[in-house]
Write an enzyme that holds these catalytic residues in place. Structure first.
Site, PDB file in Angstrom:
ATOM      1  N   ASP A 179       0.876  -1.176   0.000  1.00  0.00           N
ATOM      2  CA  ASP A 179       0.000   0.000   0.000  1.00  0.00           C
ATOM      3  C   ASP A 179       0.914   1.227   0.000  1.00  0.00           C
ATOM      4  OD1 ASP A 179      -1.885   1.928   0.292  1.00  0.00           O
ATOM      5  OD2 ASP A 179      -2.604   1.285   2.244  1.00  0.00           O
ATOM      6  N   GLU A 209      -0.882  10.721   0.797  1.00  0.00           N
ATOM      7  CA  GLU A 209      -2.224  10.136   0.724  1.00  0.00           C
ATOM      8  C   GLU A 209      -2.677   9.627   2.083  1.00  0.00           C
ATOM      9  OE1 GLU A 209      -5.216   6.838   0.009  1.00  0.00           O
ATOM     10  OE2 GLU A 209      -3.335   6.810   1.088  1.00  0.00           O
ATOM     11  N   GLU A 210      -1.742   9.019   2.804  1.00  0.00           N
ATOM     12  CA  GLU A 210      -2.097   8.323   4.045  1.00  0.00           C
ATOM     13  C   GLU A 210      -2.539   9.273   5.166  1.00  0.00           C
ATOM     14  OE1 GLU A 210      -2.544   5.269   4.291  1.00  0.00           O
ATOM     15  OE2 GLU A 210      -1.360   4.256   2.765  1.00  0.00           O
ATOM     16  N   HIS A 320      -1.487  -1.882   5.973  1.00  0.00           N
ATOM     17  CA  HIS A 320      -1.203  -0.990   7.117  1.00  0.00           C
ATOM     18  C   HIS A 320      -0.492  -1.736   8.252  1.00  0.00           C
ATOM     19  CE1 HIS A 320      -3.663   2.799   6.043  1.00  0.00           C
ATOM     20  NE2 HIS A 320      -3.295   2.145   4.960  1.00  0.00           N
TER      21      HIS A 320
HETATM   22 ZN    ZN Z   1      -3.360   3.227  -0.257  1.00  0.00          ZN
END
Ligand code: ZN
Length: 349
Positions: A179, A209-210, A320
């Protein structure tokens, strides 16, 4: 640099780009996208955008794959030389203890381990509860605060997990930061698969993004596309303990086309375009509905006067966490679907 999808994914996974410190990944993305692009742009927030020109005055299609990964940041250094940290992006505290990490200082990269109070000397009730991240610390072998500072560790240094890409049986692989390096690899592969296109393609590696889909917003504002696709990962539910109601997505059964997530209801025309493309080209795909979480497409769709947007996602196990798992077939099919959709975009937009 023209490499196979597998080699690209390995390089991207091993590179470090904790949210807000994406430079290593960005430099790699520039090298990987350059052979297939007419122009490479790095904007002020340091998104990288590869442009592949279409016909003159053509419509514009934007791809977005975020380059950042969840990680940690040095917040304080104790007088004994332990590094306390803040989390960058959503990480479950339960998976942090005893992880090997890398601390990226200006001078060099320090290997370290996330430590906690030893269980042997915890009280009975302490052993039952989750150790939260503010009780954990990173040990880089410093003797005290002065020694840590002299070594070159500083407040604000980013900290990534120390995991090497490993190939498994059945086209599966485990590694760090799939990710969203899986999405980055799929985006590079899409550019590789494209020949001449009518639309001009803007392939954006986005930052931050996170922590709230930040880079995608400014990149989409600048590009002002007619339609956009985010290439990202999503949760594969094919492990013990996950109900079908929560997700039906399985690793290895094709990329997911999102109908809705917590930030996006996919534009009906985008949905029809992606479904029909997958059916006509006999590319395996799955349908995703209503999961928590969101992607760059949510932000892009609300940029300027609104941009029809959708997601193509790689079902990924254990996202994650320090190490996750994907099927290379899914990454490849995500790229095939995206490239085929770009070739058919003229019939829809
Ligand atoms: Zn992502």
């Amino acid at each position: 640099m023209c490499l196979s999808l597998r080699d690209n994914l390995e390089k991207l996974s091993n590179a470090c780009g904790v949210t807000g410190r994406e430079s290593e990944v960005r430099e790699l993305m520039i090298r990987l996208m350059t052979p297939y692009a007419d122009e490479i742009i790095v904007d002020k927030l340091e998104n990288v955008i590869a442009v592949k020109k279409g016909k003159e005055n053509s419509s514009k299609i934007m791809l977005a794959a975020h380059m950042d990964e969840v990680g940690l940041m040095v917040k304080t250094i104790t007088k004994d030389g332990f590094l306390q940290f803040a989390k960058m992006g959503g990480i479950d505290d339960r998976i942090l203890p005893a992880q090997m990490v890398k601390v990226f200082s200006k001078k060099k990269v320090f290997p370290g381990i996330i430590g906690s109070k030893p269980p042997h000397i915890q009280k009975e009730e302490e052993r039952k509860k989750i150790i939260t991240s503010d009780e954990l610390f990173i040990d880089v072998g410093a003797q005290n605060r002065e020694n840590a500072l002299a070594m070159g560790v500083a407040i604000g240094d980013s900290v990534g997990f120390d995991i090497e890409y490993t190939a498994l049986e059945n086209d599966a692989a485990i590694g760090k930061a799939f990710d969203n390096r899986a999405g980055c690899a799929a985006m590079v592969e899409t550019l590789k698969l494209l020949e001449k296109t009518d639309f001009t393609v803007y392939a954006a590696g986005t930052v931050q993004e996170e922590v709230g889909l930040r880079g995608a917003g400014t990149a989409a504002f600048a590009v002002d596309p007619d339609v956009a696709i985010a290439l990202d990962v999503t949760i594969a539910g094919d492990v013990p303990g996950v109900r079908e109601y929560d997700t039906t997505l399985k690793m290895g059964k094709g990329p997911a086309i999102t109908i809705t997530d917590s930030g996006l209801i996919t534009h009906p025309k985008v949905l029809r375009w992606l479904h029909e493309t997958a059916e006509q080209e006999t590319i395996p795909y799955q349908i995703e509905t209503g999961l928590m979480g969101s992607t760059d497409a949510a932000r892009i769709s609300l940029t300027r006067c609104g941009i029809p947007s959708g997601n193509i996602s790689v079902p990924t196990r254990y996202i994650h966490s320090p190490v996750s798992m994907v099927s290379l077939k899914d990454v490849e099919n995500a790229a095939r679907l995206t490239a085929a959709a770009i070739n058919k975009a003229g019939s829809y937009f």
